[in-house]
Design a protein around this motif. Structure first.
Motif, PDB file in Angstrom:
ATOM      1  N   ASP A 251      62.243  33.498 104.706  1.00 14.02           N
ATOM      2  CA  ASP A 251      61.168  33.372 103.720  1.00 14.02           C
ATOM      3  C   ASP A 251      60.541  31.986 103.790  1.00 14.02           C
ATOM      4  O   ASP A 251      61.234  30.989 104.013  1.00 14.02           O
ATOM      5  N   PRO A 252      59.227  31.882 103.558  1.00 15.96           N
ATOM      6  CA  PRO A 252      58.592  30.560 103.525  1.00 15.96           C
ATOM      7  C   PRO A 252      58.721  29.919 102.153  1.00 15.96           C
ATOM      8  O   PRO A 252      58.997  30.582 101.151  1.00 15.96           O
ATOM      9  N   VAL A 274      56.194  26.837 104.606  1.00 17.49           N
ATOM     10  CA  VAL A 274      57.140  26.188 105.511  1.00 17.49           C
ATOM     11  C   VAL A 274      58.235  27.180 105.873  1.00 17.49           C
ATOM     12  O   VAL A 274      58.851  27.802 104.987  1.00 17.49           O
ATOM     13  N   TYR A 275      58.485  27.311 107.168  1.00 19.21           N
ATOM     14  CA  TYR A 275      59.548  28.189 107.661  1.00 19.21           C
ATOM     15  C   TYR A 275      60.658  27.315 108.247  1.00 19.21           C
ATOM     16  O   TYR A 275      60.391  26.401 109.040  1.00 19.21           O
ATOM     17  N   LEU A 276      61.885  27.619 107.849  1.00 25.61           N
ATOM     18  CA  LEU A 276      63.037  26.823 108.260  1.00 25.61           C
ATOM     19  C   LEU A 276      63.870  27.579 109.287  1.00 25.61           C
ATOM     20  O   LEU A 276      64.117  28.786 109.128  1.00 25.61           O
ATOM     21  N   PHE A 293      66.867  20.340 109.582  1.00 23.33           N
ATOM     22  CA  PHE A 293      65.991  21.507 109.671  1.00 23.33           C
ATOM     23  C   PHE A 293      64.700  21.090 110.377  1.00 23.33           C
ATOM     24  O   PHE A 293      63.938  20.274 109.859  1.00 23.33           O
ATOM     25  N   ASP A 294      64.451  21.635 111.566  1.00 22.69           N
ATOM     26  CA  ASP A 294      63.195  21.410 112.287  1.00 22.69           C
ATOM     27  C   ASP A 294      62.212  22.505 111.870  1.00 22.69           C
ATOM     28  O   ASP A 294      62.145  23.567 112.482  1.00 22.69           O
ATOM     29  N   TRP A 295      61.422  22.208 110.819  1.00 25.58           N
ATOM     30  CA  TRP A 295      60.592  23.236 110.216  1.00 25.58           C
ATOM     31  C   TRP A 295      59.244  23.388 110.910  1.00 25.58           C
ATOM     32  O   TRP A 295      58.782  22.509 111.627  1.00 25.58           O
ATOM     33  N   GLN A 296      58.645  24.544 110.685  1.00 26.33           N
ATOM     34  CA  GLN A 296      57.301  24.836 111.162  1.00 26.33           C
ATOM     35  C   GLN A 296      56.480  25.383 110.005  1.00 26.33           C
ATOM     36  O   GLN A 296      57.010  26.029 109.096  1.00 26.33           O
TER      37      GLN A 296
END
Length: 318
Positions: A251-252, A274-276, A293-296
């Motif tokens: 979930d974002p 933000v997606y983790l 956490f390298d998020w996108q």
């Protein structure tokens, strides 16, 4: 003989009306910590044979003009770099303070002319057609707060006289430096303060596409933005399962990175979706356990964009 010293270096910028054409006036003196912006032209080794073992003279290759500028994140001057990254803001307020809202997703980006000067040499380099490719910064507990702006320029013109720092009818405007510090920073997740954060990184990229056509001067024809990217990293002390659960579920969430000065000026960078990734939780020793956490980020369907940068200050317009 005078020698160049970084302590005397200066920089001014102005937004262009026509790409690649430096404006005659309207420059603003900019604070900066360092700059690698410059033009370079490599040499190609001759591949020809038949003239002995000693090589023939090299041939000049294409000219490349680009580089990074490290700037402070402050209440006024940083708005110019936000405009370069996102385009013209929406400004509200009848009087100070004014609220400038920059939104991602613009199809066209403004270009700038940037002049760097070393007056003791003298050497003044004008970089025209500068388009911002990437803007990044870090959040941590202490230290100096700066951002790195990566630029792609069309070309460089070097001279002994300045075009931007003249003392005539149009000297460069000077801004009041109201600098944010790491101490003024805070991070929120879905509107709630996110605790146990050790550090954070934010990188927004326009992923410019250089238009490398054949020209007599060797310059590019432009730099067009392609699919944007917003990525980052947060390092947290592992205290609960909230972020890990979100990563597992896919979930974002909305994340807000903000700085506020006691005098009321503020800079808020909101990432709407933000997606983790699911991180590896390692126990490296007796110290506290940390998770990275390298998020996108992606476009939020409800808001209609990926991110919003809001700057509140005494500047009437950018």
């Amino acid at each position: 003989m005078a020698r160049a010293q970084g302590a005397r270096a200066q920089m001014a910028l102005a937004f262009e009306t026509t790409y690649g054409t430096p404006p005659a006036s309207g420059y603003t003196r900019m604070p900066f910590a360092s700059a690698t912006l410059g033009a370079e032209q490599p040499l190609l080794n001759s591949e020809l044979l038949g003239y002995g073992r000693d090589p023939l003279p090299p041939i000049k290759d294409a000219v490349t003009s680009d580089g990074d500028v490290v700037v402070p994140i402050d209440a006024q001057a940083f708005g110019f770099w936000l405009k370069a990254a996102f385009g013209n803001p929406t400004t509200t307020g009848a009087s100070a303070p004014y609220t400038h809202q920059f939104q991602s997703g613009a199809w066209a980006l403004p270009s700038m002319s940037i002049e760097t000067g070393m007056p003791e040499v003298p050497r003044y380099a004008m970089y025209s057609g500068c388009v911002l490719d990437q803007l990044s910064w870090q959040m941590q507990r202490s230290g100096l707060l700066t951002a790195t702006a990566r630029l792609v320029a069309q070309g460089e013109t070097v001279g002994a006289a300045t075009s931007a720092f003249g003392t005539g009818a149009s000297p460069p405007a000077t801004l009041d430096l109201q600098r944010f510090g790491h101490f003024n920073g805070a991070i929120k997740r879905n509107g709630v303060d996110l605790g146990n954060v050790v550090s954070a990184e934010i990188t927004y990229a326009n992923n410019l596409d250089r238009i490398e056509t054949i020209r007599a001067d060797g310059r590019i024809d432009g730099a067009d933005p392609s699919i944007a990217a917003l990525t980052g990293r947060i390092e947290v002390r592992f205290a609960d399962q909230t972020l890990v659960t979100q990563a597992i579920n896919g979930d974002p969430c909305a994340m807000e990175f903000a700085y506020v000065l006691p005098s009321g000026e503020s800079f808020t960078f909101t990432v709407h979706a933000v997606y983790l990734p699911r991180p590896r939780i390692e126990i490296a020793g007796p110290q506290g356990v940390q998770a990275t956490f390298d998020w996108q980020a992606a476009r939020d369907a409800t808001v209609g964009r990926m991110c919003t940068a809001t700057l509140i200050n005494a500047m009437e317009a950018y």
